[in-house]
Design a protein around this motif. Sequence first.
Motif, PDB file in Angstrom:
ATOM      1  N   LYS A 682       0.842  -1.181   0.000  1.00  0.00           N
ATOM      2  CA  LYS A 682       0.000   0.000   0.000  1.00  0.00           C
ATOM      3  C   LYS A 682       0.889   1.246   0.000  1.00  0.00           C
ATOM      4  CE  LYS A 682      -3.585  -2.357   2.713  1.00  0.00           C
ATOM      5  NZ  LYS A 682      -4.306  -2.378   4.012  1.00  0.00           N
ATOM      6  N   VAL A 683       0.563   2.177  -0.928  1.00  0.00           N
ATOM      7  CA  VAL A 683       1.381   3.382  -1.055  1.00  0.00           C
ATOM      8  C   VAL A 683       0.548   4.651  -0.932  1.00  0.00           C
ATOM      9  CG1 VAL A 683       2.949   4.669  -2.554  1.00  0.00           C
ATOM     10  CG2 VAL A 683       3.061   2.162  -2.513  1.00  0.00           C
ATOM     11  N   ALA A 684      -0.515   4.788  -1.681  1.00  0.00           N
ATOM     12  CA  ALA A 684      -1.258   6.050  -1.775  1.00  0.00           C
ATOM     13  C   ALA A 684      -2.578   5.974  -1.024  1.00  0.00           C
ATOM     14  CB  ALA A 684      -1.510   6.391  -3.242  1.00  0.00           C
ATOM     15  N   GLY A 685      -2.872   7.067  -0.340  1.00  0.00           N
ATOM     16  CA  GLY A 685      -4.164   7.208   0.309  1.00  0.00           C
ATOM     17  C   GLY A 685      -4.366   6.299   1.504  1.00  0.00           C
ATOM     18  N   THR A 714      11.795  -6.604  -8.554  1.00  0.00           N
ATOM     19  CA  THR A 714      11.104  -5.705  -9.473  1.00  0.00           C
ATOM     20  C   THR A 714       9.966  -5.037  -8.729  1.00  0.00           C
ATOM     21  OG1 THR A 714       9.606  -7.450 -10.286  1.00  0.00           O
ATOM     22  CG2 THR A 714      11.645  -7.076 -11.531  1.00  0.00           C
ATOM     23  N   ALA A 715       9.630  -3.828  -9.177  1.00  0.00           N
ATOM     24  CA  ALA A 715       8.510  -3.093  -8.586  1.00  0.00           C
ATOM     25  C   ALA A 715       7.721  -2.452  -9.714  1.00  0.00           C
ATOM     26  CB  ALA A 715       9.006  -2.037  -7.619  1.00  0.00           C
ATOM     27  N   ASN A 716       6.405  -2.622  -9.653  1.00  0.00           N
ATOM     28  CA  ASN A 716       5.544  -2.070 -10.700  1.00  0.00           C
ATOM     29  C   ASN A 716       4.127  -2.002 -10.157  1.00  0.00           C
ATOM     30  OD1 ASN A 716       4.884  -1.058 -13.211  1.00  0.00           O
ATOM     31  ND2 ASN A 716       4.778  -3.039 -14.216  1.00  0.00           N
ATOM     32  N   ALA A 743      -0.948   1.152  -9.049  1.00  0.00           N
ATOM     33  CA  ALA A 743      -2.225   0.628  -9.523  1.00  0.00           C
ATOM     34  C   ALA A 743      -3.322   1.627  -9.165  1.00  0.00           C
ATOM     35  CB  ALA A 743      -2.491  -0.735  -8.901  1.00  0.00           C
ATOM     36  N   SER A 744      -4.505   1.418  -9.755  1.00  0.00           N
ATOM     37  CA  SER A 744      -5.604   2.364  -9.515  1.00  0.00           C
ATOM     38  C   SER A 744      -6.005   2.424  -8.055  1.00  0.00           C
ATOM     39  CB  SER A 744      -6.816   1.977 -10.380  1.00  0.00           C
ATOM     40  OG  SER A 744      -7.239   0.655 -10.078  1.00  0.00           O
ATOM     41  N   ASN A 745      -5.685   1.362  -7.287  1.00  0.00           N
ATOM     42  CA  ASN A 745      -6.026   1.381  -5.856  1.00  0.00           C
ATOM     43  C   ASN A 745      -4.874   1.917  -4.999  1.00  0.00           C
ATOM     44  OD1 ASN A 745      -4.231  -0.710  -6.042  1.00  0.00           O
ATOM     45  ND2 ASN A 745      -5.573  -2.275  -5.126  1.00  0.00           N
ATOM     46  N   GLY A 746      -3.840   2.467  -5.664  1.00  0.00           N
ATOM     47  CA  GLY A 746      -2.752   3.110  -4.935  1.00  0.00           C
ATOM     48  C   GLY A 746      -1.674   2.180  -4.441  1.00  0.00           C
ATOM     49  N   THR A 747      -1.599   0.973  -4.989  1.00  0.00           N
ATOM     50  CA  THR A 747      -0.594   0.012  -4.528  1.00  0.00           C
ATOM     51  C   THR A 747       0.474  -0.211  -5.585  1.00  0.00           C
ATOM     52  OG1 THR A 747      -1.820  -1.883  -5.404  1.00  0.00           O
ATOM     53  CG2 THR A 747      -2.319  -1.203  -3.134  1.00  0.00           C
ATOM     54  N   MET A 748       1.596  -0.803  -5.123  1.00  0.00           N
ATOM     55  CA  MET A 748       2.599  -1.319  -6.036  1.00  0.00           C
ATOM     56  C   MET A 748       2.873  -2.760  -5.643  1.00  0.00           C
ATOM     57  SD  MET A 748       6.238   0.265  -4.704  1.00  0.00           S
ATOM     58  CE  MET A 748       6.889  -0.124  -3.080  1.00  0.00           C
ATOM     59  N   THR A 749       3.475  -3.521  -6.548  1.00  0.00           N
ATOM     60  CA  THR A 749       3.756  -4.923  -6.259  1.00  0.00           C
ATOM     61  C   THR A 749       5.248  -5.173  -6.443  1.00  0.00           C
ATOM     62  OG1 THR A 749       1.554  -5.609  -6.986  1.00  0.00           O
ATOM     63  CG2 THR A 749       3.248  -7.315  -6.896  1.00  0.00           C
TER      64      THR A 749
END
Length: 1024
Positions: A682-685, A714-716, A743-749
């Motif tokens: 989780k990154v945004a919001g 890797t991160a995307n 991603a649209s939900n504010g996450t990265m993987t």
Amino acid sequence: MPSDWQVVDLAADPTRCVRLDVKAVYLGEPGAQQDCPAHLVGRAESILLRPASARRLESTTSRPTTVGRLAARSGKNPVGRTKQVWFTGPDVEADAAWGADEAAVDTVLASARTATSQSPAPATGSATGSTTGSTTGSTTGSATDPRATAAPLGVSRGVTRAPLTTTASGARTFTGMGFDSCAAPSSSTMQSWYSSSPYRAAGIYIGGSMRACGDGNLSSTWVSQMSSMGWGLIPIYVGIQAPCVNQTGLSVIDPSTAAAQGKSSADDAVSRAQYFGLGSGTPIYYDMEDYDNTNTSCTQTVLTYLSAWTSELRALGYLSGTYGSSGSLMVDMSNAITAGTSGFVAPDDVWFAHWNSLQTLSDSASYPAFTDAYWSTGRRLHQYDTLTETWGGVSINIDANWLGGQVAGAPVPVDYGTNVFGPGSGSFVFTGKMAYWNPNPPQGLQGRAYATYANGSTESNGATWYPQLPQGKYALSAYIPSTRATATVPYTIKDANGSVVKTVDQSAISGYYGLGSYIARPGSQITVHLADNGPSPSTAEVGADAMSFKLVATVPSAPTAVSAIPWDAKATIRWTAPSDNGSAITGYTVTASPGGATATVAGTATSATVTGLTDGTAYTFTVKATNDVGTGPASAPSAAVTPLPHGHFVPVAPVRLLDTRFGTATNPVKTALAAGASLTVKVAGVTGSPVPSGAIAAAINLTATSSQTSGFLTANSTAAGGSATADFTAGKTVADLVVTRLASNGTMTIVNHSTGTVQVLADVEGYLISSGTTNHWVSPTPVRLLDTRYGTTSNPVKTALAPGAALVVKVAGVNGSPVPAGATAVAVNLTVTGAQASGYLTANSTSTGGCASVDFAGGQTIGDLVITRLASNGTMTIVNHSNGTVHVLADLEGYLASGTTNQWVTPAPARLLDTRYGTTTNPVKVALAAGASLTVKVAGVTGSPVPSGATAAEFNLTATGSQASGYLSIGSASTAGTPAPSFSTGRTVSVLVVTRLASNGTITIVNHSSGTVQVLGDVEGYLH
């Protein structure tokens, strides 16, 4: 001879018309130019005696016989009601025709003798003294006589006949003026008319029992000559007529055998056509004279007869035409079509007679039932008048026709020159009554001018030019004859822009007169109409002749060098202006594909922005130029570009969002990342993160530690598609900055690409958002701001950074730095060298709050990109988190300043360079040699998401397979690079770099080592 028969000496009267509707014996050869009425129908009994022509007779007289007291050969055409006798001794032929009394002809022929003749012994199979009783197809005679096998004229389809040379085949659709006359004019007359008249088609009567003029000049040779000369031919067959025909004395159809008679007439017509060299595909027109069509049984008989005629002609490979009055035959056939009358077979073409003196192909105004919907588009002829005309000094009595249908031969319209039209050419027609239009030879451009009298305020007659021109602007000029053109007249000109009237005083002009320039477009052609109304008195004359349409401009050519630069939901397209082709360009239209979104700009522009595009969709763009002529062809498509969300960069105080060793408030996971596993972060919001909802990307310092085996992360925005970052070896701690999409939900993987577990730390240093800020990114030429070994202009310190010490570094608004005062953040490639102990550096606006940036081991040289906030005085602070001294280098790669341009774009990562295997964008497959440089294509090339016009790119640069220790530099040129990454022999190391691009969209990588090294380059973002 019967007492009521005339005897006509053609030698004494060479222009005498050899009429078959007059009881007569004609002596000698018919004159080359007989003075016949234009239109004759009917038959009496007549005989033409003339010197024999073996060439003419061999195919039509196959039966040896005795006629009167003379040996002869004979042939008979019972359908056409003609017979031929070849008196072989004196070598004389008799061409006989009859209407109702064949016996009268036979009686006259039976008196045949010479002054000294004796009756010879009858030839085998002869009919003594008479041809009466001979039958079609009779071949009695000598088996050794080659002429004995030739079939007579008028054979049916099932009878073999001697082959004749075909001189004209097929049908041509012709529009223009034509005439028909009872007797075929001589070749010299036809040549005179071809050279001087507007007529280009001639009707020829080829046969039929009610034909009133003989063959005369007509022969296969004549047909060949006329076709070669450029005449169209209208073959006419005049057979039996309607039972209710209005003309008296004509043979009529038997209602009980109408179909059989129609078929027989078609067979005879084809035989006659072939005799004259008119081959398959030829249209043959049946002449059905006016009849009383209120008589329904008579009408049905006519339709039955003509249906059989049409069916048989088609079966024999010919086209069917019918000639008749609009008020009778045309109305009846139209009604049959409308009613769907069973058994009715409509002809291919119609030739309607209505002597209204109009050059039209419609007669529905006078006869509504004869609708324009039938026999439309090249299937009509109109006989509109009967008169005598003189062209080239030769007069002919003619029926005048306006054609828009099929003819035989090869009609060639009068050639006035390129895009010049007039009487006799295509695209020209007289309006109003032709009775008032008078030929005016030899006046006019080609000697074919016409004149009519002025008609006061109301138009009575006119002329129209209506060429089908390619799209363009045309300068119009009317050719005014030097005589009989004295009136002041209006020329009405219609074009794509409307209608104008030009009033011209013809009396003051001789030759061409300019009418201005006009536009032709598909569906909006230029027409010019000359009218006879105006201020002139009725004694003044209006001259009509040629009209020139000179092309002066066309639509612009296609623009070239079309390129596109994608933005957020839009793209900017640029092009090179094309040739205007004679008319100034007034605008451009850019069209996107897919979707068809457009943008229109002025003709002086060479760029435009297309909005309303969908981010993530690849688009190509075409450009069309427009001038007053119209819109030109589309350019070649641009290279495909993909609009993506564009963001302004916002730096933040570094915050740790992930630590798999201990957990964080934002991501409380406390388990090492398993081999091959992925972790959604989780990154945004979310609580604990400074990144707001709506952020499209984030700058993350990613650290790998406690790894069990070597590998990379890797991160995307998803588990797929990320570029290799944070390359690690077992037990080592390594960090790398990555700017990754969210991603649209504010996450990265994050994905662990190793065979063992690894602990992962993620510290956010900034984020990208599409709104809510005015900051923009600038990528200057890389500049070294700090080097504690030697000092720099900006920061002259020359002392290694002590254990635990902090160093304030001047960045913005100082000598030696391109970063202006007021900048809020910078991207710095931070390098550690000469370290006495393991540790890490932090960089921030103050000495507190920075995240681990460059993890190092004792003696190791290593670099990493860091994006750090600046203090209000334009400085940043670097802290040494180790127990030994360390030298620090800081190379500026970019900075954040106020403004709205130069937004950052984060596409899906794409590998642009791999010297091990090659890529689509850069197919090099050779390790970079010691000290060598490599120019790498980045922007505006196949395989790269970076568009033309990008000024900087974010590159994850990896060195692997190195033969010696060293470092890579990367920049817009080989002399302007930033050191990154530093590597040791055999190790794989990567670092994120933000580098300027050269003007051609390339970067240059230099190997600063004494051995070869394999290089990988993954683009993760670019600056617009």
